[in-house]
Enzyme design. Structure first.
Site, PDB file in Angstrom:
ATOM      1  N   SER A 147       1.102  -1.422   0.547  1.00 25.27           N
ATOM      2  CA  SER A 147      -0.083   0.175   0.130  1.00 25.27           C
ATOM      3  C   SER A 147       1.154   1.386   0.038  1.00 25.27           C
ATOM      4  O   SER A 147       1.750   1.023   0.200  1.00 25.27           O
ATOM      5  CB  SER A 147      -1.048   0.275   0.955  1.00 25.27           C
ATOM      6  OG  SER A 147      -1.715   1.389   1.487  1.00 25.27           O
ATOM      7  N   TYR A 160      -1.715  -0.585  10.735  1.00 27.68           N
ATOM      8  CA  TYR A 160      -1.897  -1.106   9.204  1.00 27.68           C
ATOM      9  C   TYR A 160      -0.169  -0.378   7.949  1.00 27.68           C
ATOM     10  O   TYR A 160       0.223  -1.654   7.858  1.00 27.68           O
ATOM     11  CB  TYR A 160      -2.550  -0.246   8.584  1.00 27.68           C
ATOM     12  CG  TYR A 160      -3.205  -0.780   6.809  1.00 27.68           C
ATOM     13  CD1 TYR A 160      -3.773  -1.988   6.343  1.00 27.68           C
ATOM     14  CD2 TYR A 160      -2.837   0.101   6.271  1.00 27.68           C
ATOM     15  CE1 TYR A 160      -3.853  -1.856   5.334  1.00 27.68           C
ATOM     16  CE2 TYR A 160      -2.805   0.055   4.980  1.00 27.68           C
ATOM     17  CZ  TYR A 160      -3.727  -0.989   4.530  1.00 27.68           C
ATOM     18  OH  TYR A 160      -3.542  -1.834   2.900  1.00 27.68           O
TER      19      TYR A 160
END
Ligand code: NDP
Length: 254
Positions: A147, A160
Site C-alpha cells: 500500500s 496498518y
C-alpha cells in the site's frame, strides 16, 4: 492465446475486491489459478463459475492466512490442483485487512486490532511465502500487494502502515533469496481503490471528492488498475524486474 498459458498461480484473498480482479486477469491470460479466501463463500463460488464461463480456470480454497495450519492446507490444495512440486509459477500475496472503521491510530488504536492487522498483513505473507517458495518453478513470480500507506506517514493508521512497510522488507528478502533461480519478487503499492476495504472511509462526506482532487490522475483506483500492474510483473518480459515497489496510485504519493 494468453501470455500466461500453461502457468499456475496462487492468489490469497482472491474472492473479492482487488484479489478477484487479479484472479480474473491471470486466468483470462491463460493461468490456472487457485485462490484463497477467508469467509466469502458465495463470492468465491460465483467467481469460480464466472471464470469457468469465460473458458478459463480458477479454483477456491477457504484458508485464513494468519493461521499456519490453514496455510498448510492451502498448499496441500495447491499440490492437489497442480501436481507434485515444483508446481507453481506465480504467487500473489494479496489478502489484507484494514481497520474497517475502527480506531487504528497511534494515539489510541487497540492492541487487539494491531495484532490482527500484523497477523494478516505481515505474518501471513511471510508464512505463505515460506511454504510456497519450494513449490515455485524457476523463472517464477512473487507479487506482494502492499500500500501507499507503507511509504507515507500515517499516524491515523499506524499499525496498518507498519504491516505494509514490513511487507516491503519481505519483498526485498524474498527477491534476493530466489534471484539465482530467475524468480522475481516485487510489491505493488495501491493508493485508494474502490472496494469494500475502504467502504467505511467512503461513507465520510467528501472522501471520494478529496481523493480524486489529491490524486494527480484525478480519480480513485479500480481493482482492475491493480490487476493490470500485477499482470505487467507476471509477463515474461518482466523477468529482470525484481525487488521493486511499483506504485499503482495514479501519481498519489509522488
Ligand atoms: P477487500 O476487503 O475488498 O478484500 C480483501 C480480501 O482479503 C478478501 O478476499 C478477504 O477474504 C481476504 N482476506 C482478509 N483476511 C484474510 C485472511 N486472514 N485470510 C485469507 N484471506 C483474507 O480488500 P481489497 O481487495 O481492497 O484489498 C486487497 C489488498 O489490497 C489488501 O492487502 C489491502 O491491504 C491492499 N490495499 C487496498 C487498498 C484499497 O483502497 N482498497 C489500498 C491499498 C492497499 P473474504 O472475502 O473471504 O473475507
Amino acid at each position: 492465446m494468453g501470455c500466461l498459458d500453461g502457468k499456475t498461480a496462487l492468489v490469497t484473498g482472491g474472492a473479492r475486491g482487488i484479489g478477484a480482479a487479479i484472479v480474473r486477469r491471470l486466468a483470462t491470460e491463460g493461468a490456472h489459478v487457485l485462490f484463497a479466501y477467508r469467509g466469502a463463500h458465495d463470492a468465491a463460488r460465483a467467481l469460480v463459475n464466472e471464470v469457468a464461463a469465460a473458458g478459463a480456470r480458477a479454483q477456491a480454497v477457504c484458508a485464513d492466512v494468519a493461521q499456519s495450519a490453514q496455510i498448510a492446507a492451502l498448499l496441500a490444495a495447491c499440490d492437489a490442483a497442480f501436481g507434485p512440486a515444483p508446481n507453481l509459477d506465480i504467487l500473489v500475496n494479496n489478502a489484507g485487512i484494514g481497520s474497517d472503521g475502527q480506531d487504528a491510530s497511534l494515539k489510541s488504536g487497540s492492541e487487539e486490532l494491531f495484532d490482527r492487522m500484523m497477523a494478516v498483513n505481515a505474518k501471513g505473507p511471510y508464512l505463505v511465502t515460506q511454504v510456497a517458495l519450494p513449490r515455485l518453478r524457476d523463472q517464477g513470480r512473487v507479487v506482494n500487494i502492499g500500500s501507499i500507506s507503507g511509504k507515507v506517514a500515517q499516524h491515523f493508521a499506524a499499525g496498518y502502515a507498519m504491516g505494509k512497510r514490513a511487507l516491503q522488507s519481505l519483498t526485498f528478502s524474498t527477491a534476493t533469496q530466489v534471484a539465482r533461480r530467475g524468480i522475481t519478487c516485487n510489491l505493488v503499492a495501491p493508493g485508494a481503490v474502490a472496494t469494500d476495504f475502504i467502504a467505511a472511509l467512503r461513507e465520510r462526506p467528501g472522501f471520494d471528492e478529496t481523493n480524486a482532487k489529491t490524486t494527480p490522475m484525478g480519480r480513485m483506483g479500480q481493482p482492475d488498475d491493480i490487476a493490470g500492474a500485477v499482470l505487467m510483473l507476471c509477463r515474461p518480459e518482466a523477468g529482470w524486474v525484481t525487488g521493486n515497489i511499483i506504485e499503482a496510485a495514479g501519481g498519489l504519493a509522488i
